[in-house]
Design a protein around this motif. Structure first.
Motif, mmCIF file in Angstrom:
data_model
loop_
_atom_site.group_PDB
_atom_site.id
_atom_site.type_symbol
_atom_site.label_atom_id
_atom_site.label_comp_id
_atom_site.label_asym_id
_atom_site.label_seq_id
_atom_site.Cartn_x
_atom_site.Cartn_y
_atom_site.Cartn_z
ATOM 1 N N GLN A 219 -70.249 59.560 64.689
ATOM 2 C CA GLN A 219 -71.450 58.789 64.343
ATOM 3 C C GLN A 219 -71.550 57.498 65.154
ATOM 4 O O GLN A 219 -72.657 57.019 65.427
ATOM 5 C CB GLN A 219 -71.464 58.471 62.843
ATOM 6 N N GLN B 11 -73.222 58.405 68.344
ATOM 7 C CA GLN B 11 -74.646 58.671 68.161
ATOM 8 C C GLN B 11 -75.445 57.396 67.964
ATOM 9 O O GLN B 11 -76.652 57.359 68.253
ATOM 10 C CB GLN B 11 -74.856 59.605 66.967
ATOM 11 N N VAL C 103 -75.140 63.654 72.994
ATOM 12 C CA VAL C 103 -74.666 63.433 71.617
ATOM 13 C C VAL C 103 -75.749 63.694 70.582
ATOM 14 O O VAL C 103 -75.439 63.838 69.383
ATOM 15 C CB VAL C 103 -74.088 62.008 71.447
ATOM 16 N N HIS C 104 -76.995 63.780 71.022
ATOM 17 C CA HIS C 104 -78.080 64.073 70.082
ATOM 18 C C HIS C 104 -78.588 65.502 70.209
ATOM 19 O O HIS C 104 -79.541 65.873 69.514
ATOM 20 C CB HIS C 104 -79.234 63.091 70.291
ATOM 21 N N ASN D 159 -74.573 69.006 67.838
ATOM 22 C CA ASN D 159 -74.393 68.481 66.487
ATOM 23 C C ASN D 159 -74.062 69.570 65.476
ATOM 24 O O ASN D 159 -73.370 69.308 64.485
ATOM 25 C CB ASN D 159 -75.635 67.690 66.068
#
Length: 556
Positions: free
Chosen positions: A508, A511, A536-537, A542
């Protein structure tokens, strides 16, 4: 050394391993004619103008390759087209040349029947005969064909390291030796041959070579009809002004001693370039019995070449873990150091196109850092050049986290990467091992192996029970690897310097970084920051990170 002799010896020492090309008679005739004409041009430049248009090692290997092709297709010339220009001055004692042994075992066999043996470095230069009469240097002759050579007297008299007047036992003598390029602290293993042979030959054959002659030395390796005792010969040579022979000639009684000295000279600072060692017996026949190719009392053990010429058999394309297409050249097998090289990664499609390599070409191959084979350059291009068309790239760093037929190459490359020692360190699990596991257990995605049980692994076809148990332990250890290693396994495009500086310990945190936040980390500019935000998105990434969280992998 005389190019022609080096070529012939190189051919016959390697022809047992040579494979004949699969050519039609017309293509064979064309290929042989082209390479023969090129070597003839190189020979003319080398022997008549003293100019070398090609690296010594490349010349030797291509000339040996031409010999091989002629042998394969029954196209042996009536005369040796590779022989140097023959001189008109007859040697008082013929140059025998030096036979080569291929390895330690062959040297042991040769030494077994001989005694009073001595070792010298095989100085890389050009051979010469010096004739002294009543203390005066009266004749200096190039090796030529071993019986006759060119008159080099005027040039040699201008070389400071060659005594023009001597006294004592050598006042009336015939000496054979090597004119070499003088060097300060030359380390052969690091610096290679430096084209030293061609530079000396050029200096001896050019008209305007006075400056170059200042950099030439002399190493006497034979005194035909000299004293019977080697020690007496060496001392007399030193007193006469030939000061290199004695300190670089040592008694040797075993192959192990010779090998030790050979390795030492390969790695130590020397005053000359060398290409191996010479072992000689002090017991020599009378000079009037010496003949070209008949020096049975002396043998050379050359160093393995730092680079080899190999034929390209095929060009293939592979997809790597990041989706980049890599080009691989399949070669005729060659031995480099202790490696048998048959496949070389040429890098990207762009680099391959810049190198312009096609099947049938001859390329120079060497070992880069950590012993990785590389193609240095193309040294000869064939006539029938048909290059394959590279595939269109459909893959990116964000494709093929999940297994599918079209994703097989990239998916397997990702698995091989994550098991490497610098990532999750799953020892002994490479391409073949992953193929076995994937075929047996049909992985859904990149980390499906984490769910395999001890029983499943121990009953995997192609794996022993013990190996299955080892893998189960290693997979459990992989779960506990640091967060940064798992980022590497996932393929997050972070440079090494950035991973070391990264303080984040949870997905997190990554992100939450925006473009500016990523650029605060060393090694990350605007372009890399954009790619990191996208990575990362990404929805697929994810989904995988959520799955890793469910598996209890630290940081997710």
């Amino acid at each position: 050394m005389w190019r022609g002799l080096a070529v012939v010896m190189g051919f016959w020492s390697g022809c047992g391993l040579a494979i004949c090309p699969v050519w039609s008679p017309a293509q064979a005739e064309q290929e042989i004619a082209r390479l023969s004409a090129q070597i003839a041009r190189w020979d003319k430049a080398y022997w008549q103008q003293g100019v070398s248009d090609v690296n010594d090692e490349v010349y030797d290997q291509l000339a040996a390759r031409l010999k091989q092709w002629r042998h394969c297709f029954g196209d042996e010339p009536a005369t040796d087209v590779l022989a140097p220009v023959q001189g008109t001055v007859r040697h008082p004692v013929s140059h025998t040349g030096v036979a080569k042994v291929a390895d330690k075992a062959e040297l042991r066999q040769w030494m077994r029947s001989r005694r009073d043996l001595w070792i010298q470095p095989k100085v890389d230069g050009v051979a010469v005969t010096l004739v002294y009469r009543q203390g005066q240097l009266v004749q200096a002759t190039s090796r030529g064909d071993g019986l006759k050579g060119e008159d080099w007297t005027a040039k040699v008299k201008r070389i400071a390291s060659v005594p023009s007047q001597i006294t004592g036992p050598l006042a009336n003598s015939v000496l054979q030796g090597e004119l070499f390029l003088r060097r300060d602290n030359h380390i052969q293993q690091q610096m290679g041959g430096m084209n030293a042979r061609a530079k000396v030959a050029g200096a001896m054959m050019r008209q305007d070579a006075s400056a170059a002659l200042d950099h030439i030395g002399i190493f006497i390796w034979a005194w035909p009809d000299g004293p019977a005792q080697m020690g007496e010969r060496l001392q007399a040579l030193t007193r006469a002004g030939f000061t290199l022979t004695e300190p670089w000639t040592h008694r040797v009684s075993s192959v192990e001693e010779a090998e030790k000295m050979r390795n030492r000279w390969l790695k130590s600072p020397l005053p000359f370039v060398t290409d191996g060692i010479v072992i000689r017996s002090a017991q020599e026949p009378a000079g009037n019995l010496w003949l070209p190719g008949d020096g049975s009392w002396v043998v050379a053990w050359k160093y393995a070449p730092a680079a080899r010429v190999a034929e390209v058999r095929a060009i293939t394309f592979t997809v790597g873990r990041t989706g980049r297409i890599a080009v691989v050249a399949t070669l005729e097998p060659v031995q480099l150091d202790d490696k048998r090289v048959q496949r070389v990664n040429l890098g990207s499609v762009g680099r391959w196109q810049a190198l312009d390599i096609a099947p049938g070409d001859q390329v120079q191959v060497s070992l880069a850092g950590q012993g990785i084979p590389r193609v240095d350059k193309v040294v000869w291009r064939g006539t029938n050049r048909q290059k394959p068309i590279p595939p269109e790239s459909r893959f990116t760093p964000l494709t093929c986290f999940y297994a599918s037929p079209e994703c097989h190459e990239q998916f397997m490359a990702r698995l091989a990467w994550l098991s490497s020692s610098s990532v999750l360190n799953i020892g002994g699990l490479g391409d073949a091992g992953w193929q076995v596991l994937h075929q047996a257990h049909h992985f859904e995605h990149l980390f499906s192996w984490l769910t395999l049980t001890q029983e499943q692994l121990q009953h995997t076809p192609g794996l022993s029970t013990q190996r299955g148990l080892q893998l189960w332990h290693q997979f459990n250890l992989a779960r506990r690897q640091p967060f940064t290693r798992w980022l590497d396994a996932l393929g997050v495009p972070l440079p090494r310097v950035a991973i070391r500086a990264l303080g984040d310990r949870h997905w997190q945190q990554l992100q939450s970084r925006d473009l500016l936040g990523w650029q605060q980390i060393p090694g990350i500019g605007m372009g890399k920051a954009r790619r990191l935000v996208e990575f990362v998105h990404h929805p697929t990434v994810n989904i995988l990170t959520s799955w890793l969280n469910e598996q209890g992998v630290q940081g997710f």
